[in-house]
Design a protein around this motif. Structure first.
Motif, PDB file in Angstrom:
ATOM      1  N   LEU A  25     -31.523   9.522  34.533  1.00 19.75           N
ATOM      2  CA  LEU A  25     -31.422   8.394  33.607  1.00 19.75           C
ATOM      3  C   LEU A  25     -30.385   7.422  34.156  1.00 19.75           C
ATOM      4  O   LEU A  25     -29.222   7.773  34.320  1.00 19.75           O
ATOM      5  CB  LEU A  25     -31.037   8.881  32.214  1.00 19.75           C
ATOM      6  N   GLY A  26     -30.806   6.198  34.461  1.00 17.29           N
ATOM      7  CA  GLY A  26     -29.969   5.253  35.179  1.00 17.29           C
ATOM      8  C   GLY A  26     -29.011   4.451  34.334  1.00 17.29           C
ATOM      9  O   GLY A  26     -27.969   4.033  34.808  1.00 17.29           O
ATOM     10  N   GLU A  27     -29.350   4.197  33.074  1.00 18.20           N
ATOM     11  CA  GLU A  27     -28.467   3.402  32.227  1.00 18.20           C
ATOM     12  C   GLU A  27     -28.755   3.688  30.764  1.00 18.20           C
ATOM     13  O   GLU A  27     -29.835   4.135  30.408  1.00 18.20           O
ATOM     14  CB  GLU A  27     -28.623   1.899  32.503  1.00 18.20           C
ATOM     15  N   GLY A  28     -27.755   3.435  29.930  1.00 13.77           N
ATOM     16  CA  GLY A  28     -27.930   3.602  28.495  1.00 13.77           C
ATOM     17  C   GLY A  28     -28.177   5.039  28.093  1.00 13.77           C
ATOM     18  O   GLY A  28     -27.696   5.979  28.725  1.00 13.77           O
ATOM     19  N   SER A  29     -28.945   5.197  27.033  1.00 12.51           N
ATOM     20  CA  SER A  29     -29.281   6.527  26.542  1.00 12.51           C
ATOM     21  C   SER A  29     -30.687   6.500  25.964  1.00 12.51           C
ATOM     22  O   SER A  29     -31.241   5.432  25.695  1.00 12.51           O
ATOM     23  CB  SER A  29     -28.273   6.985  25.485  1.00 12.51           C
ATOM     24  N   VAL A  30     -31.259   7.688  25.797  1.00 12.97           N
ATOM     25  CA  VAL A  30     -32.556   7.831  25.153  1.00 12.97           C
ATOM     26  C   VAL A  30     -32.389   8.769  23.972  1.00 12.97           C
ATOM     27  O   VAL A  30     -31.595   9.703  24.007  1.00 12.97           O
ATOM     28  CB  VAL A  30     -33.659   8.347  26.109  1.00 12.97           C
ATOM     29  N   SER A  31     -33.141   8.493  22.911  1.00 10.01           N
ATOM     30  CA  SER A  31     -33.060   9.302  21.701  1.00 10.01           C
ATOM     31  C   SER A  31     -34.468   9.508  21.149  1.00 10.01           C
ATOM     32  O   SER A  31     -35.433   8.945  21.657  1.00 10.01           O
ATOM     33  CB  SER A  31     -32.174   8.617  20.656  1.00 10.01           C
ATOM     34  N   TYR A  32     -34.560  10.281  20.087  1.00 10.47           N
ATOM     35  CA  TYR A  32     -35.857  10.580  19.488  1.00 10.47           C
ATOM     36  C   TYR A  32     -36.567   9.298  19.045  1.00 10.47           C
ATOM     37  O   TYR A  32     -37.764   9.152  19.227  1.00 10.47           O
ATOM     38  CB  TYR A  32     -35.661  11.525  18.295  1.00 10.47           C
ATOM     39  N   GLY A  33     -35.821   8.357  18.499  1.00  7.99           N
ATOM     40  CA  GLY A  33     -36.417   7.107  18.018  1.00  7.99           C
ATOM     41  C   GLY A  33     -36.644   6.074  19.106  1.00  7.99           C
ATOM     42  O   GLY A  33     -37.436   5.152  18.948  1.00  7.99           O
ATOM     43  N   SER A  34     -35.937   6.189  20.216  1.00  5.20           N
ATOM     44  CA  SER A  34     -36.051   5.252  21.333  1.00  5.20           C
ATOM     45  C   SER A  34     -36.090   6.073  22.618  1.00  5.20           C
ATOM     46  O   SER A  34     -35.095   6.224  23.310  1.00  5.20           O
ATOM     47  CB  SER A  34     -34.849   4.300  21.328  1.00  5.20           C
ATOM     48  N   ASN A  35     -37.275   6.601  22.934  1.00  5.56           N
ATOM     49  CA  ASN A  35     -37.380   7.605  23.988  1.00  5.56           C
ATOM     50  C   ASN A  35     -37.778   7.073  25.356  1.00  5.56           C
ATOM     51  O   ASN A  35     -38.041   7.844  26.263  1.00  5.56           O
ATOM     52  CB  ASN A  35     -38.345   8.715  23.564  1.00  5.56           C
ATOM     53  N   VAL A  36     -37.803   5.758  25.546  1.00  3.35           N
ATOM     54  CA  VAL A  36     -38.137   5.179  26.846  1.00  3.35           C
ATOM     55  C   VAL A  36     -36.848   4.722  27.514  1.00  3.35           C
ATOM     56  O   VAL A  36     -36.036   4.023  26.908  1.00  3.35           O
ATOM     57  CB  VAL A  36     -39.118   3.999  26.704  1.00  3.35           C
ATOM     58  N   GLY A  37     -36.662   5.132  28.766  1.00  2.59           N
ATOM     59  CA  GLY A  37     -35.446   4.766  29.490  1.00  2.59           C
ATOM     60  C   GLY A  37     -35.746   4.346  30.912  1.00  2.59           C
ATOM     61  O   GLY A  37     -36.862   4.522  31.417  1.00  2.59           O
ATOM     62  N   ASN A  38     -34.735   3.780  31.563  1.00  5.62           N
ATOM     63  CA  ASN A  38     -34.837   3.390  32.973  1.00  5.62           C
ATOM     64  C   ASN A  38     -34.362   4.554  33.826  1.00  5.62           C
ATOM     65  O   ASN A  38     -33.197   4.925  33.782  1.00  5.62           O
ATOM     66  CB  ASN A  38     -33.992   2.155  33.256  1.00  5.62           C
ATOM     67  N   PHE A  39     -35.275   5.120  34.608  1.00  8.22           N
ATOM     68  CA  PHE A  39     -34.985   6.304  35.406  1.00  8.22           C
ATOM     69  C   PHE A  39     -35.005   5.981  36.885  1.00  8.22           C
ATOM     70  O   PHE A  39     -35.878   5.260  37.362  1.00  8.22           O
ATOM     71  CB  PHE A  39     -35.997   7.413  35.108  1.00  8.22           C
TER      72      PHE A  39
END
Length: 140
Positions: A25-39
């Motif tokens: 995971l390159g930045e920020g965070s991912v959670s159940y409600g917002s599960n798309v991230g920059n990898f």
């Protein structure tokens, strides 16, 4: 159904579903409600900075050729080079940490695990299509 892991010619483990790789995971965070991230996928971008996500844009070229001096018909676009890809983390990986009971008639609150920058995940390429990685697990 049990799948065996074999070593491919490039020493990357492969299975019946395709290659398995590690993504970060390159930045920020991912959670159940917002599960798309920059990898970041280090195996695909070994020459780029692996510590943070980066994106570079190359502007359109105003090139003309001898036959056609009209640059409007070339269909040239801006090129974006990046060391990350957006991937959705499956909701089943967000384990329940706590259930807060809010009393009778009120909706209970479920606290789930979140993942922050630097967290490593396992991903698989279905049919060995490197354009569509899917996260299949988390490395704790």
């Amino acid at each position: 159904m049990q799948s065996s892991v074999a070593s491919g010619g490039n020493n990357n483990p492969t299975t019946a579903i395709g290659e398995i790789d590690i993504v970060v995971l390159g930045e920020g965070s991912v959670s159940y409600g917002s599960n798309v991230g920059n990898f970041i996928i280090p195996g695909l971008t070994p020459t780029m900075n692996q510590g943070a996500t980066q994106s570079n844009q190359t502007p359109k070229s105003n090139a003309k050729n001898i036959i056609n001096n009209d640059t409007n018909n070339f269909g040239l676009t801006t090129i974006t080079t990046a060391n990350f890809i957006q991937i959705a983390v499956p909701k089943y990986l967000f384990t329940v940490l706590e259930v807060k009971c809010n009393g009778e008639g009120n909706k209970d609150t479920i606290v789930r695990k979140t993942y922050s920058k630097g967290q490593k995940f396992l991903c698989a390429y279905l049919g060995q299509n490197r354009e569509k990685p899917m996260i299949i697990g988390v490395i704790e």
